[in-house]
Design a protein around this motif. Structure first.
Motif, PDB file in Angstrom:
ATOM      1  N   LYS A 264       0.820  -1.204   0.000  1.00  0.00           N
ATOM      2  CA  LYS A 264       0.000   0.000   0.000  1.00  0.00           C
ATOM      3  C   LYS A 264       0.859   1.261   0.000  1.00  0.00           C
ATOM      4  O   LYS A 264       0.421   2.313  -0.480  1.00  0.00           O
ATOM      5  CB  LYS A 264      -0.981  -0.018   1.171  1.00  0.00           C
ATOM      6  N   GLN A 265       2.077   1.179   0.518  1.00  0.00           N
ATOM      7  CA  GLN A 265       3.009   2.298   0.379  1.00  0.00           C
ATOM      8  C   GLN A 265       3.249   2.584  -1.096  1.00  0.00           C
ATOM      9  O   GLN A 265       3.184   3.723  -1.550  1.00  0.00           O
ATOM     10  CB  GLN A 265       4.346   1.982   1.052  1.00  0.00           C
ATOM     11  N   TRP A 266       3.555   1.515  -1.828  1.00  0.00           N
ATOM     12  CA  TRP A 266       3.800   1.678  -3.262  1.00  0.00           C
ATOM     13  C   TRP A 266       2.562   2.251  -3.937  1.00  0.00           C
ATOM     14  O   TRP A 266       2.649   3.193  -4.741  1.00  0.00           O
ATOM     15  CB  TRP A 266       4.169   0.329  -3.898  1.00  0.00           C
ATOM     16  N   LEU A 267       1.402   1.703  -3.602  1.00  0.00           N
ATOM     17  CA  LEU A 267       0.161   2.130  -4.230  1.00  0.00           C
ATOM     18  C   LEU A 267      -0.117   3.611  -3.962  1.00  0.00           C
ATOM     19  O   LEU A 267      -0.452   4.373  -4.868  1.00  0.00           O
ATOM     20  CB  LEU A 267      -0.997   1.268  -3.697  1.00  0.00           C
ATOM     21  N   GLY A 268       0.062   4.037  -2.707  1.00  0.00           N
ATOM     22  CA  GLY A 268      -0.305   5.393  -2.340  1.00  0.00           C
ATOM     23  C   GLY A 268       0.691   6.458  -2.727  1.00  0.00           C
ATOM     24  O   GLY A 268       0.312   7.577  -3.086  1.00  0.00           O
ATOM     25  N   PHE A 269       1.981   6.142  -2.663  1.00  0.00           N
ATOM     26  CA  PHE A 269       2.985   7.189  -2.789  1.00  0.00           C
ATOM     27  C   PHE A 269       3.912   7.028  -3.992  1.00  0.00           C
ATOM     28  O   PHE A 269       4.526   8.008  -4.436  1.00  0.00           O
ATOM     29  CB  PHE A 269       3.840   7.235  -1.520  1.00  0.00           C
ATOM     30  N   PHE A 270       4.068   5.825  -4.505  1.00  0.00           N
ATOM     31  CA  PHE A 270       5.091   5.588  -5.523  1.00  0.00           C
ATOM     32  C   PHE A 270       4.516   5.246  -6.898  1.00  0.00           C
ATOM     33  O   PHE A 270       5.201   5.365  -7.899  1.00  0.00           O
ATOM     34  CB  PHE A 270       6.023   4.449  -5.096  1.00  0.00           C
ATOM     35  N   SER A 271       3.263   4.787  -6.954  1.00  0.00           N
ATOM     36  CA  SER A 271       2.679   4.370  -8.223  1.00  0.00           C
ATOM     37  C   SER A 271       2.302   5.580  -9.070  1.00  0.00           C
ATOM     38  O   SER A 271       2.219   6.710  -8.574  1.00  0.00           O
ATOM     39  CB  SER A 271       1.436   3.507  -7.977  1.00  0.00           C
ATOM     40  N   ILE A 272       2.049   5.337 -10.366  1.00  0.00           N
ATOM     41  CA  ILE A 272       1.619   6.396 -11.281  1.00  0.00           C
ATOM     42  C   ILE A 272       0.199   6.096 -11.736  1.00  0.00           C
ATOM     43  O   ILE A 272      -0.033   5.127 -12.463  1.00  0.00           O
ATOM     44  CB  ILE A 272       2.546   6.480 -12.504  1.00  0.00           C
ATOM     45  N   PRO A 273      -0.798   6.892 -11.310  1.00  0.00           N
ATOM     46  CA  PRO A 273      -2.177   6.640 -11.734  1.00  0.00           C
ATOM     47  C   PRO A 273      -2.343   6.805 -13.243  1.00  0.00           C
ATOM     48  O   PRO A 273      -1.802   7.740 -13.841  1.00  0.00           O
ATOM     49  CB  PRO A 273      -2.982   7.694 -10.969  1.00  0.00           C
TER      50      PRO A 273
END
Length: 368
Positions: A264-273
């Motif tokens: 969820k760290q990756w999902l919230g802060f590191f991913s590109i929507p």
């Protein structure tokens, strides 16, 4: 277990009035970090200053503005910065290690994991990680906001107990104290609101890239991950420990979340929507406060061209960002079932692998 503390030092705190690296400042911060270690804490340092340290060395009369000039200055300055830290830390029996990161490292889950394991190993070996953005190879304008955002991402990555962002200003004020003698410091912020952002304003020091607004952004990221934040100034011996213990010259921001799992760290802060979903008030309440998944009936609009498994941003009817999630439909599929009750979705679609548009396990709220 040792309490992990991320300490971020900005360019303005490390450079002289002429823009060169201030060795006395480096010596002071090294001594303050040593006091933390002696008091039983496990600090990590996120340090700006490479461009500021290097631009005079290679002949620029003032801090460069073009990207390639900044990158050249950083290539020289990063070496000078690390040399200074290592020499000053060695006086206290501490070894320091350089860790250079870019946004791309955080956006790739494997690279994020590798960075985390390397930092963990350094900590286990009693080596102080000194983290900076890899300015020389970064592509989009030295981008982390004077490393404010980077410090918050690192704090979440290593599940820090506290984040201390040190700057040349003693915290957040009601207005700019350099212009308004009636300005007063805000010592405690229970929640980061639009009013707090309005107070934060814009630009900061001429030698850094991060004003107070970028520090508020970083505080919000850390807060979501359950990490309390201090933003302020230290100047005397023992000030860093005092700031950690709640007696600092600055502003304290409360944490509102809990430790976030790595995915969820990756999902919230590191991913590109890839796209954006607009949801109605009922779906917002269910997702934010009810811990529910997002169903087609709650989706009012979908923008972007995404596929099953892509990351999308979710906003409410006012356009406020609520969070991010992994979508279970392609754009075309979702456009055909917007607003439909679940029973109608099942009738309309030939195959329904997952009814939820975003399952709650594939979702992170970014609303404080």
């Amino acid at each position: 277990m040792l309490r992990r503390i991320v300490v971020k030092i900005g360019s303005s705190s490390l450079t002289s009035s002429e823009g060169a690296l201030n060795r006395n400042a480096v010596a002071y911060f090294a001594a303050e970090l040593a006091k933390l270690i002696q008091s039983g804490y496990q600090p990590l340092l996120v340090s700006s200053g490479a461009v500021a340290a290097g631009f005079r060395e290679i002949g620029y009369p003032e801090r460069p503005k073009l990207l390639h000039e900044k990158q050249a200055a950083a290539a020289v300055g990063q070496a000078l910065l690390m040399q200074a830290y290592r020499e000053e830390l060695a006086k206290h029996g501490i070894s320091g290690a350089q860790v250079l990161l870019t946004r791309a490292d955080f956006q790739n889950r494997k690279r994020t994991g590798n960075a985390s394991m390397a930092i963990e190993e350094l900590l286990q070996r009693n080596v102080l990680p000194i983290i900076n953005e890899n300015d020389t190879v970064s592509l989009d304008e030295l981008k982390f906001g004077d490393n404010d955002t980077l410090s918050a991402l690192v704090a979440n990555l290593i599940r820090a107990d506290q984040l201390l962002i040190l700057t040349d200003m003693p915290g957040l004020y009601t207005s700019d104290p350099r212009k308004d003698p009636a300005a007063t410091r805000i010592s405690h912020v229970p929640e980061i609101t639009g009013e707090i952002y309005a107070i934060a304003g814009g630009a900061g020091s001429s030698v850094g890239t991060g004003g107070m607004r970028s520090k508020i952004d970083a505080a919000k990221i850390a807060s979501i991950g359950g990490i309390p934040i201090f933003v302020g100034r230290i100047a005397q011996s023992g000030d860093l420990l005092a700031a950690l213990l709640g007696n600092g010259q600055g502003t304290y921001f409360e944490a509102h979340g809990a430790a976030i799992p790595r995915k969820k760290q990756w999902l919230g802060f590191f991913s590109i929507p890839i796209g954006t979903l607009t949801i109605d008030a009922g779906a917002e309440e269910a997702m934010i406060h009810g811990g529910c998944s997002l169903l087609p009936v709650g989706v009012k609009a979908a923008q972007g061209h995404f596929h099953t498994g892509d990351v999308v941003e979710v906003v409410n009817l006012e356009g406020e960002v609520l969070g991010r999630g992994i979508v279970n439909y392609d754009t075309e599929q979702l456009l055909g079932i917007l607003g439909l009750p679940s029973a109608e979705v099942v009738k309309k679609m030939e195959v329904v692998h997952r009814l939820e548009v975003i399952h709650r396990d594939e979702w992170i709220s970014l609303k404080s």
